[in-house]
Design a protein around this motif. Structure first.
Motif, mmCIF file in Angstrom:
data_model
loop_
_atom_site.group_PDB
_atom_site.id
_atom_site.type_symbol
_atom_site.label_atom_id
_atom_site.label_comp_id
_atom_site.label_asym_id
_atom_site.label_seq_id
_atom_site.Cartn_x
_atom_site.Cartn_y
_atom_site.Cartn_z
ATOM 1 N N MET A 1 0.844 -1.165 0.000
ATOM 2 C CA MET A 1 0.000 0.000 0.000
ATOM 3 C C MET A 1 0.894 1.234 0.000
ATOM 4 N N THR A 2 0.514 2.224 -0.746
ATOM 5 C CA THR A 2 1.297 3.455 -0.786
ATOM 6 C C THR A 2 0.642 4.510 0.103
ATOM 7 N N VAL A 3 1.374 5.562 0.379
ATOM 8 C CA VAL A 3 0.842 6.649 1.206
ATOM 9 C C VAL A 3 -0.147 7.481 0.396
ATOM 10 N N LYS A 4 -1.052 8.159 1.097
ATOM 11 C CA LYS A 4 -2.110 8.928 0.443
ATOM 12 C C LYS A 4 -1.907 10.439 0.518
ATOM 13 N N SER A 5 -0.987 10.903 1.380
ATOM 14 C CA SER A 5 -0.778 12.340 1.524
ATOM 15 C C SER A 5 0.663 12.624 1.931
ATOM 16 N N ARG A 10 5.495 11.704 5.525
ATOM 17 C CA ARG A 10 6.449 12.127 6.552
ATOM 18 C C ARG A 10 6.371 11.232 7.786
ATOM 19 N N LEU A 11 5.150 10.903 8.214
ATOM 20 C CA LEU A 11 4.978 10.056 9.388
ATOM 21 C C LEU A 11 5.567 8.672 9.162
ATOM 22 N N MET A 12 5.291 8.070 8.015
ATOM 23 C CA MET A 12 5.789 6.716 7.739
ATOM 24 C C MET A 12 7.313 6.690 7.636
ATOM 25 N N ARG A 13 7.890 7.717 7.029
ATOM 26 C CA ARG A 13 9.355 7.773 6.932
ATOM 27 C C ARG A 13 9.988 7.916 8.314
ATOM 28 N N ALA A 14 9.383 8.731 9.173
ATOM 29 C CA ALA A 14 9.910 8.914 10.526
ATOM 30 C C ALA A 14 9.757 7.627 11.339
ATOM 31 N N ALA A 15 8.616 6.961 11.228
ATOM 32 C CA ALA A 15 8.373 5.728 11.983
ATOM 33 C C ALA A 15 9.277 4.598 11.495
ATOM 34 N N THR A 39 6.218 3.290 -1.711
ATOM 35 C CA THR A 39 6.142 4.660 -2.221
ATOM 36 C C THR A 39 7.441 5.082 -2.893
ATOM 37 N N HIS A 40 8.516 4.338 -2.686
ATOM 38 C CA HIS A 40 9.822 4.702 -3.214
ATOM 39 C C HIS A 40 9.762 4.951 -4.726
#
Length: 65
Positions: A1-5, A10-15, A39-40
């Motif tokens: 699944m890719t990010v939607k916003s 930013r949240l997923m990269r930080a986590a 998402t890469h």
């Protein structure tokens, strides 16, 4: 699944990077890493800053006003 916003990106990269952030936000690091990998290479710049909340009037949907 890719990010939607952009905010979710930013949240997923930080986590994915920091276990403290993952624990604080409740996002498992494994899930965050999977989303970052999916998402890469995709363009994030054209995504909305935030997604509208579900069921809000600002979201575009068909139905009664």
């Amino acid at each position: 699944m890719t990010v939607k916003s952009k905010a979710q990106n930013r949240l997923m990269r930080a986590a994915a990077r920091d276990p403290k952030v993952a624990k604080k936000t409740g996002v498992p690091q494994k899930v965050a890493k999977e989303m970052v990998d999916a998402t890469h290479g995709k363009k994030v710049g054209k995504m909305p800053e935030k997604m509208p909340k579900r069921g809000s009037r600002t979201a575009t949907h068909k139905g009664k006003k």
